[in-house]
Motif scaffolding. Structure first.
Motif, PDB file in Angstrom:
ATOM      1  N   MET A 252       0.824  -1.204   0.000  1.00 31.11           N
ATOM      2  CA  MET A 252       0.000   0.000   0.000  1.00 31.11           C
ATOM      3  C   MET A 252       0.862   1.260   0.000  1.00 31.11           C
ATOM      4  N   THR A 253       1.970   1.213   0.746  1.00 29.44           N
ATOM      5  CA  THR A 253       2.864   2.369   0.780  1.00 29.44           C
ATOM      6  C   THR A 253       3.466   2.631  -0.593  1.00 29.44           C
ATOM      7  N   CYS A 254       3.897   1.585  -1.276  1.00 29.91           N
ATOM      8  CA  CYS A 254       4.457   1.736  -2.624  1.00 29.91           C
ATOM      9  C   CYS A 254       3.409   2.289  -3.588  1.00 29.91           C
ATOM     10  N   PHE A 255       2.203   1.782  -3.489  1.00 29.01           N
ATOM     11  CA  PHE A 255       1.122   2.265  -4.369  1.00 29.01           C
ATOM     12  C   PHE A 255       0.848   3.740  -4.110  1.00 29.01           C
ATOM     13  N   ALA A 256       0.727   4.130  -2.844  1.00 25.12           N
ATOM     14  CA  ALA A 256       0.415   5.520  -2.511  1.00 25.12           C
ATOM     15  C   ALA A 256       1.517   6.460  -2.982  1.00 25.12           C
ATOM     16  N   ARG A 257       2.769   6.103  -2.771  1.00 19.82           N
ATOM     17  CA  ARG A 257       3.857   6.983  -3.179  1.00 19.82           C
ATOM     18  C   ARG A 257       3.979   7.049  -4.698  1.00 19.82           C
ATOM     19  N   ALA A 258       3.655   5.954  -5.390  1.00 14.98           N
ATOM     20  CA  ALA A 258       3.658   5.987  -6.854  1.00 14.98           C
ATOM     21  C   ALA A 258       2.606   6.961  -7.370  1.00 14.98           C
ATOM     22  N   VAL A 259       1.444   6.953  -6.730  1.00 11.74           N
ATOM     23  CA  VAL A 259       0.382   7.885  -7.113  1.00 11.74           C
ATOM     24  C   VAL A 259       0.810   9.318  -6.839  1.00 11.74           C
ATOM     25  N   GLU A 260       1.387   9.553  -5.683  1.00  8.40           N
ATOM     26  CA  GLU A 260       1.706  10.914  -5.251  1.00  8.40           C
ATOM     27  C   GLU A 260       2.926  11.502  -5.949  1.00  8.40           C
TER      28      GLU A 260
ATOM     29  N   VAL B  78       3.451  -2.994  -6.506  1.00  9.42           N
ATOM     30  CA  VAL B  78       2.149  -2.493  -6.949  1.00  9.42           C
ATOM     31  C   VAL B  78       1.423  -3.557  -7.763  1.00  9.42           C
ATOM     32  N   ALA B  79       2.158  -4.274  -8.606  1.00  5.27           N
ATOM     33  CA  ALA B  79       1.549  -5.361  -9.377  1.00  5.27           C
ATOM     34  C   ALA B  79       1.020  -6.450  -8.454  1.00  5.27           C
ATOM     35  N   ALA B  80       1.764  -6.747  -7.389  1.00  4.36           N
ATOM     36  CA  ALA B  80       1.312  -7.755  -6.428  1.00  4.36           C
ATOM     37  C   ALA B  80       0.038  -7.298  -5.720  1.00  4.36           C
ATOM     38  N   LEU B  81      -0.041  -6.002  -5.432  1.00  2.00           N
ATOM     39  CA  LEU B  81      -1.249  -5.472  -4.799  1.00  2.00           C
ATOM     40  C   LEU B  81      -2.444  -5.609  -5.740  1.00  2.00           C
ATOM     41  N   GLU B  82      -2.238  -5.277  -7.008  1.00  2.00           N
ATOM     42  CA  GLU B  82      -3.323  -5.425  -7.994  1.00  2.00           C
ATOM     43  C   GLU B  82      -3.744  -6.881  -8.120  1.00  2.00           C
TER      44      GLU B  82
ATOM     45  N   TYR C  41      -7.096   4.419  -3.534  1.00  2.00           N
ATOM     46  CA  TYR C  41      -6.080   5.348  -3.041  1.00  2.00           C
ATOM     47  C   TYR C  41      -6.600   6.153  -1.847  1.00  2.00           C
ATOM     48  N   ALA C  42      -7.850   6.612  -1.939  1.00  3.85           N
ATOM     49  CA  ALA C  42      -8.424   7.377  -0.830  1.00  3.85           C
ATOM     50  C   ALA C  42      -8.439   6.551   0.451  1.00  3.85           C
ATOM     51  N   GLU C  43      -8.780   5.257   0.328  1.00  2.00           N
ATOM     52  CA  GLU C  43      -8.810   4.388   1.498  1.00  2.00           C
ATOM     53  C   GLU C  43      -7.396   4.127   2.029  1.00  2.00           C
ATOM     54  N   VAL C  44      -6.473   3.871   1.107  1.00  2.00           N
ATOM     55  CA  VAL C  44      -5.097   3.606   1.506  1.00  2.00           C
ATOM     56  C   VAL C  44      -4.483   4.814   2.196  1.00  2.00           C
TER      57      VAL C  44
ATOM     58  N   GLN D 212      -4.102  21.664  -3.607  1.00  2.00           N
ATOM     59  CA  GLN D 212      -4.892  21.321  -4.793  1.00  2.00           C
ATOM     60  C   GLN D 212      -5.821  22.483  -5.115  1.00  2.00           C
ATOM     61  N   ILE D 213      -5.409  23.303  -6.100  1.00  2.00           N
ATOM     62  CA  ILE D 213      -6.127  24.534  -6.425  1.00  2.00           C
ATOM     63  C   ILE D 213      -7.112  24.276  -7.550  1.00  2.00           C
ATOM     64  N   ASN D 214      -8.384  24.341  -7.243  1.00  2.00           N
ATOM     65  CA  ASN D 214      -9.431  24.227  -8.260  1.00  2.00           C
ATOM     66  C   ASN D 214     -10.748  24.654  -7.635  1.00  2.00           C
ATOM     67  N   ASP D 215     -11.741  24.885  -8.482  1.00  2.00           N
ATOM     68  CA  ASP D 215     -13.024  25.382  -7.994  1.00  2.00           C
ATOM     69  C   ASP D 215     -14.107  24.316  -7.951  1.00  2.00           C
ATOM     70  N   ARG D 216     -13.759  23.079  -8.240  1.00  2.00           N
ATOM     71  CA  ARG D 216     -14.770  22.031  -8.133  1.00  2.00           C
ATOM     72  C   ARG D 216     -14.896  21.588  -6.679  1.00  2.00           C
ATOM     73  N   TYR D 217     -15.985  20.927  -6.374  1.00  2.00           N
ATOM     74  CA  TYR D 217     -16.211  20.412  -5.024  1.00  2.00           C
ATOM     75  C   TYR D 217     -15.337  19.177  -4.819  1.00  2.00           C
ATOM     76  N   VAL D 218     -14.476  19.206  -3.820  1.00  2.00           N
ATOM     77  CA  VAL D 218     -13.598  18.080  -3.517  1.00  2.00           C
ATOM     78  C   VAL D 218     -14.218  17.263  -2.391  1.00  2.00           C
ATOM     79  N   ASP D 219     -14.465  15.993  -2.667  1.00  2.00           N
ATOM     80  CA  ASP D 219     -15.054  15.091  -1.688  1.00  2.00           C
ATOM     81  C   ASP D 219     -13.957  14.592  -0.751  1.00  2.00           C
ATOM     82  N   LEU D 220     -13.897  15.142   0.459  1.00  2.00           N
ATOM     83  CA  LEU D 220     -12.838  14.778   1.391  1.00  2.00           C
ATOM     84  C   LEU D 220     -12.911  13.314   1.808  1.00  2.00           C
ATOM     85  N   ILE D 221     -14.098  12.775   1.830  1.00  2.00           N
ATOM     86  CA  ILE D 221     -14.255  11.395   2.289  1.00  2.00           C
ATOM     87  C   ILE D 221     -13.670  10.418   1.276  1.00  2.00           C
ATOM     88  N   ASN D 222     -13.831  10.706  -0.015  1.00  2.00           N
ATOM     89  CA  ASN D 222     -13.447   9.743  -1.049  1.00  2.00           C
ATOM     90  C   ASN D 222     -12.230  10.134  -1.871  1.00  2.00           C
ATOM     91  N   GLU D 223     -11.692  11.338  -1.686  1.00  2.00           N
ATOM     92  CA  GLU D 223     -10.598  11.776  -2.547  1.00  2.00           C
ATOM     93  C   GLU D 223      -9.255  11.911  -1.846  1.00  2.00           C
TER      94      GLU D 223
END
Length: 302
Positions: free
Chosen positions: A7-15, A37-41, A66-69, A125-136
């Motif tokens: 999970m740590t490898c996946f999260a850092r790859a995303v970030e 990451v392949a093993a996680l998938e 990713y949000a859960e991790v 994260q600069i934008n004007d859309r609604y950011v869902d804190l629970i899922n994003e």
């Protein structure tokens, strides 16, 4: 299988945006990160990332995972740090913020925040859309307006008046509205991400407006109003330069609605890391010194 490592490898790859960058960050070889990451998938039996020679991109399943991790990793980090009483805030902090507010009031304070908290990495994260804190996966969001989501908590860090304005050139050509109802016969510049849509709120009344130009940027609304495309509504600080130099004029001042709150929101049931609390304290202190976010007075006119 060390699922925490996967999970740590996946999260850092995303970030970081790549397996090689994640490997440098984690002190692992790039092939190891890719294999983890392949093993996680394989364990989840789902594709989390689209891979290309240029970048990584999350699948829809990957976005949810990713949000859960990220929540799991943050909770572990904060639980461990709670046993180290004198530890300074550290780690990656994700904060969502509206564009105009970010550029005018938040970005100028980022250098001081990062200098004070040297262990924190800030992902603004600069934008004007609604950011869902629970899922994003973001810990905090700076929002304009009243809190309506019961799953969130809010700390008020400021407030401002939302004013109605037009260029003097527009008013000379089309006349000046004297009541909110008269806006129905005017060309209004529509900010498409306004929470109330095409309904403009004034003291004791709401008016449905229309216009020939719509745009999803508050700065673009300001420029369009200055160009004479129509009447606009927005934070008083957004229009202060035009009001000061006389190109813009305040309208319907006696109908101005009560101040709009500026708040930092976070998920009520989520354990906030020290870095998030430090950021809230820092921004609240910084905003308290900004007159435009702490006054009911009208902006200057010539």
């Amino acid at each position: 299988m060390d699922r925490f490592l996967l999970m740590t490898c996946f999260a850092r790859a995303v970030e970081t945006g790549s397996f090689s960058a994640a490997a440098r960050d984690l002190g692992l070889g790039q092939p190891n990160v890719s294999r983890h990451v392949a093993a996680l998938e394989d364990h989840l039996q789902t594709r989390l990332l689209h891979r290309s020679t240029r970048k990584l991109a999350l699948t829809s399943e990957g976005e949810r995972y990713y949000a859960e991790v990220r929540r799991i990793l943050d909770a572990v980090d904060e639980s461990e740090s709670s046993f180290r009483e004198n530890t300074d805030p550290s780690g990656l902090l994700r904060v969502a913020c509206p564009t105009a507010l970010a550029h005018k009031f938040v970005l100028p304070h980022v250098p001081a925040f990062l200098e004070r908290y040297t262990g924190v990495t800030l992902d603004l994260q600069i934008n004007d859309r609604y950011v869902d804190l629970i899922n994003e996966g973001a810990e905090l969001a700076i929002r304009i307006g009243h809190l309506e989501d019961s799953a969130l908590r809010a700390r008020r860090i400021g407030g401002f008046e939302r004013v109605c304005v037009a260029s003097k050139a527009y008013l000379a050509k089309y006349g000046t509205p004297n009541t909110p109802a008269e806006l129905r016969s005017h060309n209004c510049v529509i900010y498409t991400l306004l929470a109330s849509g095409t309904t403009w709120r004034f003291r004791d009344t709401e008016i449905q407006v229309s216009g020939r130009f719509r745009v999803n940027s508050p700065e673009a609304v300001r420029e369009s109003v200055a160009a004479g495309l129509g009447i606009g509504i927005g934070p008083q600080w957004l229009y202060e330069d035009g009001l000061r130099d006389g190109t813009l004029q305040l309208l319907l001042e006696q109908y101005t609605a009560p101040p709009v709150p500026v708040q930092i929101v976070y998920v009520a049931k989520r354990l906030l890391p020290k870095r998030a609390i430090a950021f809230m304290d820092f921004i609240e202190e910084a905003f308290s010194a900004v007159p435009a976010l702490n006054t009911n007075s009208k902006p200057p006119q010539v």
